[in-house]
Scaffold this motif. Sequence first.
Motif, mmCIF file in Angstrom:
data_model
loop_
_atom_site.group_PDB
_atom_site.id
_atom_site.type_symbol
_atom_site.label_atom_id
_atom_site.label_comp_id
_atom_site.label_asym_id
_atom_site.label_seq_id
_atom_site.Cartn_x
_atom_site.Cartn_y
_atom_site.Cartn_z
ATOM 1 N N TYR A 271 0.808 -1.221 0.000
ATOM 2 C CA TYR A 271 0.000 0.000 0.000
ATOM 3 C C TYR A 271 0.842 1.273 0.000
ATOM 4 C CZ TYR A 271 -2.888 3.832 1.668
ATOM 5 O OH TYR A 271 -3.496 5.055 1.814
ATOM 6 N N LEU A 272 1.847 1.354 0.852
ATOM 7 C CA LEU A 272 2.619 2.587 0.978
ATOM 8 C C LEU A 272 3.378 2.918 -0.305
ATOM 9 C CD1 LEU A 272 3.965 2.213 4.628
ATOM 10 C CD2 LEU A 272 2.053 3.586 3.808
ATOM 11 N N THR A 273 3.938 1.914 -0.954
ATOM 12 C CA THR A 273 4.619 2.173 -2.227
ATOM 13 C C THR A 273 3.596 2.480 -3.328
ATOM 14 O OG1 THR A 273 4.677 -0.213 -2.687
ATOM 15 C CG2 THR A 273 6.635 0.765 -1.675
ATOM 16 N N GLY B 184 6.330 9.634 5.489
ATOM 17 C CA GLY B 184 6.280 11.080 5.548
ATOM 18 C C GLY B 184 7.452 11.719 6.261
ATOM 19 N N LYS B 185 8.490 10.957 6.563
ATOM 20 C CA LYS B 185 9.665 11.470 7.247
ATOM 21 C C LYS B 185 10.838 11.538 6.265
ATOM 22 C CE LYS B 185 7.363 11.482 11.072
ATOM 23 N NZ LYS B 185 6.910 12.764 11.681
ATOM 24 N N LEU B 186 11.351 12.736 6.033
ATOM 25 C CA LEU B 186 12.411 12.923 5.061
ATOM 26 C C LEU B 186 13.756 13.101 5.754
ATOM 27 C CD1 LEU B 186 10.657 15.382 2.575
ATOM 28 C CD2 LEU B 186 10.751 12.881 2.484
ATOM 29 N N MET B 187 14.776 12.471 5.214
ATOM 30 C CA MET B 187 16.141 12.616 5.716
ATOM 31 C C MET B 187 16.937 13.398 4.676
ATOM 32 S SD MET B 187 15.890 10.927 8.549
ATOM 33 C CE MET B 187 17.542 10.533 9.103
ATOM 34 N N ARG C 152 -8.549 2.625 5.252
ATOM 35 C CA ARG C 152 -8.400 1.178 5.419
ATOM 36 C C ARG C 152 -6.956 0.768 5.694
ATOM 37 N NH1 ARG C 152 -11.014 -3.291 1.301
ATOM 38 N NH2 ARG C 152 -10.034 -5.161 2.142
ATOM 39 N N TYR C 153 -5.992 1.438 5.052
ATOM 40 C CA TYR C 153 -4.613 0.963 5.096
ATOM 41 C C TYR C 153 -3.598 1.927 5.703
ATOM 42 C CZ TYR C 153 -6.227 -2.584 1.748
ATOM 43 O OH TYR C 153 -6.875 -3.620 1.140
ATOM 44 N N ASP C 154 -3.973 3.185 5.924
ATOM 45 C CA ASP C 154 -2.973 4.169 6.334
ATOM 46 C C ASP C 154 -2.364 3.879 7.702
ATOM 47 O OD1 ASP C 154 -1.724 6.436 5.139
ATOM 48 O OD2 ASP C 154 -2.558 7.692 6.725
ATOM 49 N N HIS C 155 -3.009 3.007 8.484
ATOM 50 C CA HIS C 155 -2.470 2.664 9.801
ATOM 51 C C HIS C 155 -1.121 1.959 9.686
ATOM 52 C CE1 HIS C 155 -4.245 -1.146 8.479
ATOM 53 N NE2 HIS C 155 -3.387 -1.720 9.280
ATOM 54 N N LEU C 156 -0.789 1.509 8.484
ATOM 55 C CA LEU C 156 0.486 0.812 8.293
ATOM 56 C C LEU C 156 1.665 1.708 8.646
ATOM 57 C CD1 LEU C 156 -0.268 -0.952 4.894
ATOM 58 C CD2 LEU C 156 -0.198 -1.991 7.157
ATOM 59 N N LYS C 157 1.507 3.006 8.433
ATOM 60 C CA LYS C 157 2.585 3.930 8.774
ATOM 61 C C LYS C 157 2.900 3.875 10.263
ATOM 62 C CE LYS C 157 1.513 7.232 5.089
ATOM 63 N NZ LYS C 157 1.107 8.628 4.769
ATOM 64 N N ALA C 158 1.862 3.654 11.065
ATOM 65 C CA ALA C 158 2.050 3.628 12.511
ATOM 66 C C ALA C 158 2.890 2.433 12.957
ATOM 67 C CB ALA C 158 0.698 3.609 13.217
ATOM 68 N N THR C 159 2.890 1.363 12.165
ATOM 69 C CA THR C 159 3.691 0.192 12.511
ATOM 70 C C THR C 159 5.052 0.232 11.828
ATOM 71 O OG1 THR C 159 2.677 -1.072 10.700
ATOM 72 C CG2 THR C 159 1.657 -1.235 12.868
ATOM 73 N N LEU C 160 5.102 0.785 10.610
ATOM 74 C CA LEU C 160 6.362 0.827 9.872
ATOM 75 C C LEU C 160 7.315 1.877 10.429
ATOM 76 C CD1 LEU C 160 8.104 -0.059 7.462
ATOM 77 C CD2 LEU C 160 6.901 1.657 6.077
ATOM 78 N N LEU C 161 6.798 3.035 10.804
ATOM 79 C CA LEU C 161 7.655 4.138 11.228
ATOM 80 C C LEU C 161 8.517 3.808 12.447
ATOM 81 C CD1 LEU C 161 8.606 6.991 10.805
ATOM 82 C CD2 LEU C 161 6.628 7.815 12.091
ATOM 83 N N PHE D 14 14.058 5.291 2.120
ATOM 84 C CA PHE D 14 12.837 5.148 1.334
ATOM 85 C C PHE D 14 11.641 4.822 2.231
ATOM 86 C CE2 PHE D 14 9.968 2.287 -1.090
ATOM 87 C CZ PHE D 14 9.489 3.223 -1.993
ATOM 88 N N GLU D 15 11.827 3.924 3.196
ATOM 89 C CA GLU D 15 10.729 3.552 4.083
ATOM 90 C C GLU D 15 10.319 4.731 4.965
ATOM 91 O OE1 GLU D 15 11.812 0.009 6.170
ATOM 92 O OE2 GLU D 15 11.686 -1.258 4.376
ATOM 93 N N LEU D 16 11.286 5.522 5.391
ATOM 94 C CA LEU D 16 10.956 6.726 6.159
ATOM 95 C C LEU D 16 10.165 7.711 5.305
ATOM 96 C CD1 LEU D 16 14.309 7.329 8.084
ATOM 97 C CD2 LEU D 16 12.117 6.687 9.087
#
Length: 211
Positions: free
Chosen positions: A19-21, A130-133, A85-94, A124-126
Amino acid sequence: MSNLSKLEFMALDISWNNYLTWVLDAEIHLDARGLGDIIKEENEVSSHDKAKAMIFLRHHLDEGLKSEYLTLKDPFQLWTSLKERYDHLKATLLPRTRREWMHLRLQDYKTISEYNSAVYRIIFELKLCGKLMNDEDMLEKTLSTFRASNMVLYQQYREKGFKKYSELISFLLVAEQHNALLMKNHEAHPTGSAPFSEANLGTIDPKSEKR
């Protein structure tokens, strides 16, 4: 749309694994088509462009998802429904990705290429979350995690004042290749392994011929 049978990028899997990609790819392609405002709230987009965007988005959905969202006609509604439906994935991936970045060390990798790949995967995962390095972050991470035995090199690289991470990595890759070449040459011709020339042999013991 032209050539509907061809996917511009991987379709969104009903299992949500990509989903995120998928979101990132969809945003880029919609912008490229001049349809980026479609997924923004209170957009003023023509019904014709909405239809084009809806066709495009549905074309990049798993068949199961297409069936589930069959009744939706507005691309913004489809977009927000998928996000809910899927945006909660960021909460686990981050948190996981942040932890990986925190513990990332150059000294833990056998080669610069392996380390570089790990850096870009984490970056890339960050970004997906929404987190940029920036280059400063990447430079500091790399320079501060040199092996303690390479402290002299660490100081030399600091003094060079690199501004871009890519420049530092290119420098490290070249140095690594040079070191590998030196090691191969040494292994092929270890110190002391070269035979003495005849001229040298004749000067080893000048008294030997008088005996």
